[in-house]
Design an enzyme around this catalytic site. Structure first.
Site, mmCIF file in Angstrom:
data_model
loop_
_atom_site.group_PDB
_atom_site.id
_atom_site.type_symbol
_atom_site.label_atom_id
_atom_site.label_comp_id
_atom_site.label_asym_id
_atom_site.label_seq_id
_atom_site.Cartn_x
_atom_site.Cartn_y
_atom_site.Cartn_z
ATOM 1 N N SER A 119 0.820 -1.211 0.000
ATOM 2 C CA SER A 119 0.000 0.000 0.000
ATOM 3 C C SER A 119 0.849 1.254 0.000
ATOM 4 O O SER A 119 0.353 2.336 -0.312
ATOM 5 C CB SER A 119 -0.849 0.054 1.274
ATOM 6 N N HIS A 140 -0.720 -2.284 -7.142
ATOM 7 C CA HIS A 140 -1.516 -1.956 -5.954
ATOM 8 C C HIS A 140 -3.016 -2.007 -6.258
ATOM 9 O O HIS A 140 -3.572 -1.091 -6.861
ATOM 10 C CB HIS A 140 -1.104 -0.558 -5.448
ATOM 11 N N GLU A 152 -3.046 0.743 -9.075
ATOM 12 C CA GLU A 152 -1.908 1.660 -9.241
ATOM 13 C C GLU A 152 -0.706 0.796 -9.621
ATOM 14 O O GLU A 152 -0.415 -0.190 -8.943
ATOM 15 C CB GLU A 152 -1.565 2.356 -7.914
ATOM 16 N N ASN A 190 -2.952 6.178 -1.180
ATOM 17 C CA ASN A 190 -2.876 6.308 0.276
ATOM 18 C C ASN A 190 -2.255 7.611 0.751
ATOM 19 O O ASN A 190 -2.425 7.986 1.902
ATOM 20 C CB ASN A 190 -2.154 5.101 0.864
HETATM 21 N N1 CAA Z 1 -15.505 -8.649 -1.535
HETATM 22 C C1 CAA Z 1 -16.081 -8.859 -2.734
HETATM 23 N N2 CAA Z 1 -17.215 -8.258 -3.120
HETATM 24 C C2 CAA Z 1 -17.800 -7.419 -2.243
HETATM 25 C C3 CAA Z 1 -17.255 -7.166 -0.972
HETATM 26 C C4 CAA Z 1 -16.060 -7.826 -0.633
HETATM 27 N N3 CAA Z 1 -15.461 -7.635 0.543
HETATM 28 N N4 CAA Z 1 -18.061 -6.298 -0.332
HETATM 29 C C5 CAA Z 1 -19.070 -6.016 -1.175
HETATM 30 N N5 CAA Z 1 -18.904 -6.680 -2.321
HETATM 31 C C6 CAA Z 1 -19.775 -6.642 -3.491
HETATM 32 C C7 CAA Z 1 -21.109 -7.219 -3.158
HETATM 33 O O1 CAA Z 1 -21.137 -8.613 -3.378
HETATM 34 C C8 CAA Z 1 -22.028 -6.473 -4.098
HETATM 35 O O2 CAA Z 1 -22.055 -7.062 -5.366
HETATM 36 P P1 CAA Z 1 -23.452 -7.630 -5.935
HETATM 37 O O3 CAA Z 1 -24.470 -6.557 -5.739
HETATM 38 O O4 CAA Z 1 -23.170 -7.914 -7.359
HETATM 39 O O5 CAA Z 1 -23.735 -8.830 -5.119
HETATM 40 C C9 CAA Z 1 -21.375 -5.112 -4.306
HETATM 41 O O6 CAA Z 1 -20.019 -5.267 -3.850
HETATM 42 C C10 CAA Z 1 -22.040 -4.046 -3.487
HETATM 43 O O7 CAA Z 1 -22.075 -4.500 -2.138
HETATM 44 P P2 CAA Z 1 -23.192 -4.125 -1.091
HETATM 45 O O8 CAA Z 1 -24.474 -3.849 -1.804
HETATM 46 O O9 CAA Z 1 -23.205 -5.160 -0.018
HETATM 47 O O10 CAA Z 1 -22.637 -2.842 -0.372
HETATM 48 P P3 CAA Z 1 -22.283 -1.413 -0.932
HETATM 49 O O11 CAA Z 1 -23.174 -0.989 -2.039
HETATM 50 O O12 CAA Z 1 -22.182 -0.579 0.278
HETATM 51 O O13 CAA Z 1 -20.821 -1.576 -1.553
HETATM 52 C C11 CAA Z 1 -18.506 -1.410 -1.260
HETATM 53 C C12 CAA Z 1 -19.779 -2.117 -0.832
HETATM 54 C C13 CAA Z 1 -18.245 -1.667 -2.750
HETATM 55 C C14 CAA Z 1 -17.378 -1.995 -0.441
HETATM 56 C C15 CAA Z 1 -18.690 0.138 -1.037
HETATM 57 O O14 CAA Z 1 -19.099 0.359 0.287
HETATM 58 C C16 CAA Z 1 -17.424 0.931 -1.281
HETATM 59 O O15 CAA Z 1 -17.097 1.249 -2.416
HETATM 60 N N6 CAA Z 1 -16.711 1.277 -0.194
HETATM 61 C C17 CAA Z 1 -15.454 2.009 -0.285
HETATM 62 C C18 CAA Z 1 -14.350 1.057 -0.675
HETATM 63 C C19 CAA Z 1 -13.042 1.759 -0.813
HETATM 64 O O16 CAA Z 1 -12.887 2.946 -0.642
HETATM 65 N N7 CAA Z 1 -12.016 0.960 -1.124
HETATM 66 C C20 CAA Z 1 -10.665 1.434 -1.214
HETATM 67 C C21 CAA Z 1 -9.993 1.227 0.128
HETATM 68 S S1 CAA Z 1 -8.367 1.845 0.129
HETATM 69 C C22 CAA Z 1 -7.453 0.653 -0.599
HETATM 70 O O17 CAA Z 1 -7.910 -0.386 -0.962
HETATM 71 C C23 CAA Z 1 -5.995 0.950 -0.728
HETATM 72 C C24 CAA Z 1 -5.154 0.611 0.417
HETATM 73 O O18 CAA Z 1 -3.946 0.353 0.171
HETATM 74 C C25 CAA Z 1 -5.582 0.620 1.815
HETATM 75 P P1 NAD Z 2 -4.292 -9.502 5.840
HETATM 76 O O1 NAD Z 2 -3.844 -9.288 7.234
HETATM 77 O O2 NAD Z 2 -5.740 -9.725 5.554
HETATM 78 O O3 NAD Z 2 -3.493 -10.729 5.178
HETATM 79 C C1 NAD Z 2 -2.105 -10.867 5.228
HETATM 80 C C2 NAD Z 2 -1.768 -12.332 5.021
HETATM 81 O O4 NAD Z 2 -0.336 -12.452 4.864
HETATM 82 C C3 NAD Z 2 -2.155 -13.235 6.200
HETATM 83 O O5 NAD Z 2 -2.992 -14.282 5.742
HETATM 84 C C4 NAD Z 2 -0.812 -13.756 6.714
HETATM 85 O O6 NAD Z 2 -0.881 -15.103 7.173
HETATM 86 C C5 NAD Z 2 0.045 -13.674 5.471
HETATM 87 N N1 NAD Z 2 1.480 -13.606 5.740
HETATM 88 C C6 NAD Z 2 2.126 -12.866 6.664
HETATM 89 N N2 NAD Z 2 3.448 -13.077 6.605
HETATM 90 C C7 NAD Z 2 3.642 -13.987 5.604
HETATM 91 C C8 NAD Z 2 4.791 -14.636 5.066
HETATM 92 N N3 NAD Z 2 6.015 -14.350 5.523
HETATM 93 N N4 NAD Z 2 4.633 -15.519 4.050
HETATM 94 C C9 NAD Z 2 3.404 -15.817 3.575
HETATM 95 N N5 NAD Z 2 2.270 -15.239 4.059
HETATM 96 C C10 NAD Z 2 2.396 -14.337 5.063
HETATM 97 O O7 NAD Z 2 -3.759 -8.236 5.028
HETATM 98 P P2 NAD Z 2 -4.362 -7.563 3.696
HETATM 99 O O8 NAD Z 2 -5.339 -6.525 4.097
HETATM 100 O O9 NAD Z 2 -4.741 -8.617 2.746
HETATM 101 O O10 NAD Z 2 -3.075 -6.773 3.163
HETATM 102 C C11 NAD Z 2 -2.042 -7.434 2.465
HETATM 103 C C12 NAD Z 2 -1.189 -6.419 1.715
HETATM 104 O O11 NAD Z 2 -2.032 -5.688 0.807
HETATM 105 C C13 NAD Z 2 -0.491 -5.381 2.596
HETATM 106 O O12 NAD Z 2 0.746 -5.048 2.031
HETATM 107 C C14 NAD Z 2 -1.450 -4.210 2.512
HETATM 108 O O13 NAD Z 2 -0.829 -2.974 2.775
HETATM 109 C C15 NAD Z 2 -1.899 -4.299 1.077
HETATM 110 N N6 NAD Z 2 -3.194 -3.672 0.780
HETATM 111 C C16 NAD Z 2 -4.203 -3.737 1.689
HETATM 112 C C17 NAD Z 2 -5.414 -3.149 1.396
HETATM 113 C C18 NAD Z 2 -6.554 -3.207 2.362
HETATM 114 O O14 NAD Z 2 -7.530 -2.473 2.191
HETATM 115 N N7 NAD Z 2 -6.505 -4.055 3.382
HETATM 116 C C19 NAD Z 2 -5.604 -2.503 0.158
HETATM 117 C C20 NAD Z 2 -4.550 -2.495 -0.773
HETATM 118 C C21 NAD Z 2 -3.342 -3.066 -0.446
#
Ligand code: CAA
Ligand code: NAD
Length: 283
Positions: A119, A140, A152, A190
């Site tokens: 991330s 990403h 990304e 992020n």
């Molecule tokens: N996995 C797979 N599919 C999922 C899911 C999950 N965890 N959660 C929801 N869905 C699917 C559902 O199955 C549903 O599809 P269908 O209608 O075809 O069955 C669809 O998404 C919509 O779901 P819901 O109606 O239950 O709920 P919603 O309309 O509130 O949507 C959401 C759910 C798509 C997650 C929406 O809330 C959303 O877009 N949230 C923001 C997500 C976001 O910002 N993501 C980026 C996070 S940052 C990141 O990823 C980067 C990082 O490095 C941290």
């Molecule tokens: P998670 O905690 O759900 O899963 C991580 C997994 O890695 C676990 O199942 C753990 O057993 C496994 N693991 C740890 N050390 C390991 C090793 N040495 N060898 C093999 N497996 C190992 O985490 P996540 O949310 O799936 O995030 C995974 C990566 O994706 C991170 O780098 C995170 O920053 C990135 N990411 C996360 C998100 C998010 O929304 N959670 C979005 C984009 C990218």
């Protein structure tokens, strides 16, 4: 380069989603995790999502079976010797990722690309521990992977054009849109998202509003699909903290300091949805 087989390392919420979309796009996929139970629950969650897609008539039974047959568990990281691309999605920790990349570098064939779903961590620093830095790249995905359209693509300083092009082509094949970004802490997604989440946590920490009210402000006031605290729980508070630490250390700017409340929740093991408790509680 022709890509047939992909290994996904880490079967958590991201790894399982990545394995699913790769298999749906027709690639043979090996899913590996150091925790065998994580692979089992990752494959179960994929199966449930495929069944739901069939029930909603978004996928045929035949396509579900085809996807299912393309997905296999790997019992040993050594099985990476058969693949064209590895996509690593283990925890957001530089030491853990570097160890995996060193190990993979000695296992995989010369043509294999090593991609990371980090991330925020510097791709250049991960690439530097391998003898093939030109074949290391950031890929990403966003959470939830099967739903979110963006990937990304981050070039390390050392990444070559062929590697970039192959990953851009695979991303297209996954039916996702890619954006190329440079290797700076947090990339774009992020760098922009996480300070907002951190600031939302500060508003709770400072007693300005409850988590529910902060989320309502952002959902109804800004049309965000999820409030920032629900989203933080969904991403994982451990991951949010790691990312804030990378931004803070990488830029040396106090505006990225992680909120003490976020740190305390992570110390308590309150990682959000995946652990059953974060800003909210989950069944
Ligand atoms: N996995 C797979 N599919 C999922 C899911 C999950 N965890 N959660 C929801 N869905 C699917 C559902 O199955 C549903 O599809 P269908 O209608 O075809 O069955 C669809 O998404 C919509 O779901 P819901 O109606 O239950 O709920 P919603 O309309 O509130 O949507 C959401 C759910 C798509 C997650 C929406 O809330 C959303 O877009 N949230 C923001 C997500 C976001 O910002 N993501 C980026 C996070 S940052 C990141 O990823 C980067 C990082 O490095 C941290
Ligand atoms: P998670 O905690 O759900 O899963 C991580 C997994 O890695 C676990 O199942 C753990 O057993 C496994 N693991 C740890 N050390 C390991 C090793 N040495 N060898 C093999 N497996 C190992 O985490 P996540 O949310 O799936 O995030 C995974 C990566 O994706 C991170 O780098 C995170 O920053 C990135 N990411 C996360 C998100 C998010 O929304 N959670 C979005 C984009 C990218």
């Amino acid at each position: 380069m022709t890509v047939q087989k992909i290994m996904v390392i880490g079967a958590g919420q991201m790894g399982a989603g990545i394995a699913q979309v790769c298999a749906q796009a027709g690639y043979q996929v090996l899913l590996y995790d150091q925790d065998a139970l994580a692979v089992k629950s990752g494959l179960t969650s994929i199966e449930k999502r495929l069944e739901r897609a069939v029930a909603k008539e978004r996928m045929t039974e035949a396509d579900k079976d085809k996807t299912h047959n393309l997905l296999q568990r790997a019992n040993d990281i050594q099985e990476a010797e058969q693949v064209d691309i590895v996509i690593e999605a283990v925890i957001e920790n530089m030491n853990v990722k570097q160890e995996i990349f060193k190990q993979l570098d000695s296992i995989v064939p010369a043509h294999t690309i090593l991609a990371t779903n980090t991330s925020s961590l510097p791709i250049t620093e991960i690439a530097a521990v391998t003898k093939r830095p030109e074949k290391v790249i950031g890929m990403h995905f966003m959470n939830p992977v099967p739903v979110m359209k963006l990937v990304e693509i981050i070039r390390a300083l050392q990444t070559d054009d062929e590697t970039y092009q192959t990953i851009a082509d695979v991303t297209k094949q996954l039916n996702k849109t890619s954006v190329e970004v440079n290797d700076f802490p947090g990339f774009v997604a992020n760098r922009v998202l996480m300070p907002m989440i951190n600031e939302a946590i500060y508003t709770v920490y400072e007693g300005i509003a409850t988590p529910e009210d902060v989320d309502t402000v952002m959902k109804l006031g800004m049309n965000h699909p999820m409030g920032p605290l629900t989203l933080a729980d969904f991403i994982g508070l451990d991951t949010c903290l790691y990312i804030m630490e990378v931004l803070h250390e990488g830029f040396g700017d106090s505006k990225y300091r992680p909120c003490p409340l976020l740190r305390q929740y992570v110390q308590a093991g309150w990682y959000g949805k995946k652990s059953g408790r974060g800003f909210y509680t989950y069944e």
